[in-house]
Write an enzyme that holds these catalytic residues in place. Structure first.
Site, short mmCIF file in Angstrom:
data_model
loop_
_atom_site.label_atom_id
_atom_site.label_comp_id
_atom_site.label_asym_id
_atom_site.label_seq_id
_atom_site.Cartn_x
_atom_site.Cartn_y
_atom_site.Cartn_z
N ARG A 1 0.82 -1.21 0.00
CA ARG A 1 0.00 0.00 0.00
C ARG A 1 0.85 1.26 0.00
O ARG A 1 0.46 2.27 -0.58
CB ARG A 1 -0.97 -0.02 1.18
CG ARG A 1 -2.10 -1.03 0.98
CD ARG A 1 -2.95 -1.26 2.21
NE ARG A 1 -3.27 -0.09 2.97
CZ ARG A 1 -4.50 0.35 3.22
NH1 ARG A 1 -5.54 -0.30 2.76
NH2 ARG A 1 -4.69 1.42 3.95
N ARG B 1 1.31 12.85 -9.61
CA ARG B 1 1.21 14.29 -9.36
C ARG B 1 2.51 15.01 -9.71
O ARG B 1 2.47 16.13 -10.21
CB ARG B 1 0.85 14.55 -7.90
CG ARG B 1 -0.57 14.28 -7.57
CD ARG B 1 -1.50 15.33 -8.20
NE ARG B 1 -2.87 15.07 -7.80
CZ ARG B 1 -3.81 14.63 -8.61
NH1 ARG B 1 -3.56 14.39 -9.88
NH2 ARG B 1 -5.02 14.42 -8.15
N HIS C 1 2.26 15.52 -13.31
CA HIS C 1 1.32 16.60 -13.59
C HIS C 1 1.96 17.96 -13.35
O HIS C 1 1.67 18.93 -14.05
CB HIS C 1 0.06 16.48 -12.71
CG HIS C 1 -0.82 15.34 -13.06
ND1 HIS C 1 -1.64 14.74 -12.13
CD2 HIS C 1 -1.01 14.66 -14.22
CE1 HIS C 1 -2.31 13.76 -12.71
NE2 HIS C 1 -1.94 13.69 -13.99
N SER D 1 8.69 0.43 7.73
CA SER D 1 9.74 -0.21 8.53
C SER D 1 11.14 0.28 8.18
O SER D 1 12.03 0.28 9.02
CB SER D 1 9.70 -1.72 8.35
OG SER D 1 10.13 -2.07 7.02
N SER E 1 -2.34 1.31 8.13
CA SER E 1 -3.23 2.26 7.44
C SER E 1 -2.93 3.71 7.78
O SER E 1 -2.91 4.57 6.89
CB SER E 1 -4.70 1.95 7.74
OG SER E 1 -5.08 0.75 7.13
N GLU F 1 0.13 4.89 5.90
CA GLU F 1 -0.12 5.02 4.46
C GLU F 1 -0.97 6.25 4.15
O GLU F 1 -0.70 6.97 3.19
CB GLU F 1 -0.79 3.74 3.95
CG GLU F 1 0.11 2.54 4.08
CD GLU F 1 -0.62 1.24 4.41
OE1 GLU F 1 0.08 0.23 4.57
OE2 GLU F 1 -1.86 1.24 4.51
N ASP G 1 1.02 14.82 -0.96
CA ASP G 1 0.21 15.89 -1.54
C ASP G 1 0.66 17.26 -1.06
O ASP G 1 0.63 18.24 -1.82
CB ASP G 1 -1.28 15.68 -1.24
CG ASP G 1 -1.93 14.67 -2.18
OD1 ASP G 1 -1.32 14.29 -3.19
OD2 ASP G 1 -3.07 14.26 -1.89
#
Length: 185
Positions: free
Chosen positions: A46, A57, A60, A88, A149, A152, A160
């Site tokens: 993930r 991005r 872009h 990790s 999670s 990630e 971003d």
């Protein structure tokens, strides 16, 4: 707890996580990427998916950006940067990439939970992200979310934020960036 409550707690966790980000590390990473040649991005699982979004991005925004392992990815060399997203910092395939990149004169950036890891110690630049390693995320100690999670999600938000900084420095706008968006969809 219902689905909405879970979603609200995830947002709360992300707010706490983002509040722990080091502004200086993000700024240094954005500056490195701005002055670099090409940018190569990798991660496993993930984390790798978050890296793919980051590479898109970057493209872009006008950077020559590649996802390691794709058939159209060229070789890395001096002046290029390898960005590794790794909780990790010990994933063998990513460590091998870091060693190779350094050997050919490219810079290595590790975005990780573990700056003291093998990859963290080898990297030219380390960004420490908050979160829980997948083996420690257990029912609310650090996060209610499964496995890694929180890391990630924070990784994607961090990537971003770096893109927004690059946009600011280069005068990019979403409208200008759309010119580099895929048009064969």
């Amino acid at each position: 707890m219902n689905t909405f409550s879970y979603a609200q707690e995830i947002v709360n966790e992300l707010q706490r996580s983002v509040a722990q980000l080091g502004a200086g590390e993000a700024e240094q990473m954005a500056e490195l990427l701005l002055r670099s040649g090409r940018v190569f991005v990798a991660g496993a699982g993930r984390s790798g998916l978050m890296g793919r979004a980051f590479a898109m991005r970057l493209m872009h925004a006008g950077k020559d950006a590649y996802v390691v392992g794709e058939t159209v990815t060229p070789g890395i060399g001096p002046g290029d940067v390898l960005v590794l997203g790794t909780g990790s910092g010990e994933t063998a395939s990513l460590l091998s990439m870091a060693v190779k990149a350094r050997a050919v004169g490219a810079a290595v950036v590790a975005v990780t939970l573990s700056p003291e890891s093998s990859i963290g110690l080898l990297a030219d630049h380390v960004v420490k992200l908050p979160g829980a390693p997948k083996e420690q995320a257990d029912g609310g100690r650090i996060t209610i979310q499964p496995m890694a999670s929180l890391f990630e999600q924070t990784l994607l938000l961090f990537y971003d934020a770096v893109i927004l900084r690059i946009m600011e420095e280069t005068g990019q706008t979403s409208t200008r960036m759309f010119g580099n968006h895929a048009n064969l969809e």
